[in-house]
Design an enzyme around this catalytic site. Structure first.
Site, short mmCIF file in Angstrom:
data_model
loop_
_atom_site.label_atom_id
_atom_site.label_comp_id
_atom_site.label_asym_id
_atom_site.label_seq_id
_atom_site.Cartn_x
_atom_site.Cartn_y
_atom_site.Cartn_z
N LYS B 81 0.83 -1.35 -0.25
CA LYS B 81 0.01 -0.14 -0.15
C LYS B 81 0.68 1.15 0.02
CE LYS B 81 -3.87 1.91 2.98
NZ LYS B 81 -4.79 1.46 3.96
N SER B 158 -9.66 1.18 3.12
CA SER B 158 -8.77 2.26 2.23
C SER B 158 -7.55 1.45 1.46
CB SER B 158 -8.13 3.22 3.03
OG SER B 158 -7.29 2.60 4.07
N SER B 182 -9.80 -0.95 7.23
CA SER B 182 -9.26 -0.83 5.82
C SER B 182 -8.50 -2.23 5.28
CB SER B 182 -8.21 0.01 6.01
OG SER B 182 -8.98 1.41 6.07
#
Lengths: 80, 468
Positions: B81, B158, B182
């Site tokens: 990420k 996310s 997330s």
């Protein structure tokens, strides 16, 4: 549907906020103000009548929750 | 490189690499081809680190040929990420104000994966600032990510890129982060196995801070067993992260039944808060776990104002983390207006508000510990619905629920989401939905044991999205 220009959220939007569960879901604003029991219709007429902001509602929910006096915060300072 | 190989779980890739049947360089080239071709189409990747990946793969191959075996991640390509610092490579936090940000050091997770012999393929998309101030829909990102099962739908957030890239086999595995949902949300929407470790299990050094007391980093993989292998490489104390625990994780894959394991299931109101068509999938999952020998009974979450507590903690810490962005006015550069305003609102919280939330959080922690005296793990649907349309307002989608996600994150407990079936969606596959398995603090072993047993008895995690 929340407009970004609004300063308050509706009850439905609060519910979405709480459940969103997306790292900081939409929603903190809603999460601050909501909990499961408040989803019941009419459960919190006071809040609606008084037109509290989401922040005020969130604060009220936290302040209404009984916290034993001896409860330390979840983090504590430790001397090293 | 055939698609069949790229879709293999890490455990299988690792065996083939160790046995000399699979070349890390060829595997890396295979993933790079796919990442370059499909990554932009899905919006799953922000930066592809092709040269670095090939260099690391060649090094892994040289070491393996010389008989130096680093472990099960040796030669395995992965993505992270884009909130993890990588030396000399852009780290955008998914947000326009940081689109050109470059750090001169690697985050601890990136360093540990490199030391384990992993191959960094690229930096994966995410909701800007991990959604710190809230956001309107899946487009709240420098690079919005669509769902490989239906590209009109959102990959979840996310950790959007890690979810999409992992299920579409653009990477061998990925690293996501969770503050409040997330990892579990994109895992459920994309149909991957995503593990949120115990708070402190994995160092956050070099990761964007949103909430210092709630942020966690964890693996997102195509099988639960892979999460164990990756967590083993990540876990352990790091002097650079004062929140990290001296708790290594030696992973031992379970092989037996679940006899003697006590599982508690959380009741959810599907009619009110989700898609009732998915309820039978949850019941089927509970049935499967019973058949595997587990004792499965209903668990009752203790009553707390979970949402307001989690919201207050994250909002206050998030406003502090992005204080400069907010005060400078650059917050206006964020993609999503709701995010811009939400971050600013955190500034209005008072210190007593925050401390009160943290005192209630202590009670939540104690309440959850009590729940785990009755159960070894607690089950719930990861979400009560499948992936929503890309542009759909999230306030329409996330309508409420038991509070198990907030409870687990407030208490810092580990949880995994594994696919438990497919709901209505495009033919022939439909859209995946996850089963969440939460354990007590530092008991990822039980979480992975239950998830592993479930995946040996089912094949949901092996399904592939129709993306080409």
């Amino acid at each position: 549907m929340t407009s970004n220009s609004k300063s308050k959220l509706t009850r439905r939007q609060f519910a979405g906020a709480v459940a969103a569960g997306l790292a900081a879901p939409g929603l903190f604003s809603g999460a601050l103000a909501q909990e499961k029991k408040e989803e019941k219709p009419g459960a919190s007429p006071h809040a609606q009548q008084q037109g509290e902001s989401f922040l005020e509602r969130g604060r009220r929910r936290l302040r209404e929750f009984p916290v034993p006096a001896e409860t330390e915060p979840a983090f504590i300072f430790r001397v090293k | 490189m055939s698609e069949e190989i790229l879709y293999l779980p890490v455990a299988e890739l690792s065996q083939r690499i160790r046995g000399g049947a699979l070349s890390p360089v060829e595997l890396t080239e295979g993933y790079l081809d796919r990442l370059e071709k499909l990554g932009p189409k899905l919006g799953a990747v922000i930066t592809i680190t092709k040269e670095l990946a090939l260099e690391q793969a060649r090094q892994a191959e040289r070491e393996l040929n010389a008989g130096r075996y680093r472990g099960p991640l040796h030669g395995i390509p992965f993505g992270v990420k884009d909130l993890l610092a990588t030396r000399g490579i852009k780290t955008t936090w998914g947000a326009p104000p940081y689109r050109d940000q470059v750090f001169d050091y690697d985050g601890t997770v990136v360093r540990r994966l490199r030391e384990a012999g992993g191959v960094l393929l690229g930096k994966l998309s995410m909701i800007e600032l991990a959604g710190g101030g809230g956001y309107t829909n899946g487009n709240a990102s420098l690079v919005p990510t669509v769902n490989p099962w239906d590209t009109t739908r959102w990959a979840g957030g996310s950790s959007s890129g890690p979810g999409a890239a992992t299920v579409a086999a653009l990477v061998g595995f990925s690293i996501g982060s969770e503050t409040w949902g997330s990892i579990l949300t994109p895992s459920s929407f994309c149909g991957v196995s995503g593990l949120r470790p115990t708070y402190g299990r994995v160092s956050r050094f070099g990761a964007m801070a949103l909430s210092w007391t709630m942020d966690k980093l964890g693996p997102m993989c195509r099988a639960a067993e892979d999460c164990g292998l990756v967590l083993e490489a990540l876990a352990g104390y790091d002097p650079n992260d004062p929140g990290s625990a001296d708790a290594p994780f030696p992973y031992k894959p379970g092989r037996g039944s679940l006899r003697g394991v006590r599982l508690g299931w959380i009741r959810e109101d599907w009619e009110k808060n989700g898609d009732p068509a998915l309820a039978p999938l949850y019941q089927d999952a509970l049935g499967t776990l019973r058949q595997l020998g587990a004792a499965v009974g209903e668990a009752k979450l203790p009553e707390f104002p979970y949402g307001p507590v989690a919201g207050t903690v994250i909002s206050a810490e998030g406003a502090a983390a992005f204080d400069e962005l907010i005060r400078s006015g650059r917050v206006k550069e964020l993609v999503d207006e709701r995010q811009q305003k939400g971050l600013g609102r955190g500034m209005q919280l008072s210190a007593p508000d925050y401390i009160r939330a943290m005192r209630i959080r202590r009670l939540v922690q104690e309440g959850m510990a009590k729940l785990f005296e009755e159960f070894d793990a607690v089950l719930s649907p990861s979400l009560l619905f499948t992936a929503n349309r890309m542009e759909q307002d999230l306030n329409e989608v996330f309508r409420g629920g038991s509070g198990i996600g907030a409870a687990g994150n407030l208490a810092g407990l580990p949880a995994i989401s594994v696919p438990m079936g497919f709901g209505p969606g495009p033919e022939p596959s439909g859209l995946p939905v996850g089963l969440s398995i939460m354990g007590k603090a530092f008991d990822e072993g039980t979480v992975l044991r239950v998830a592993g047993a479930y995946q040996r008895a089912t094949d949901w995690h092996t399904r592939r999205p129709p993306i080409t």
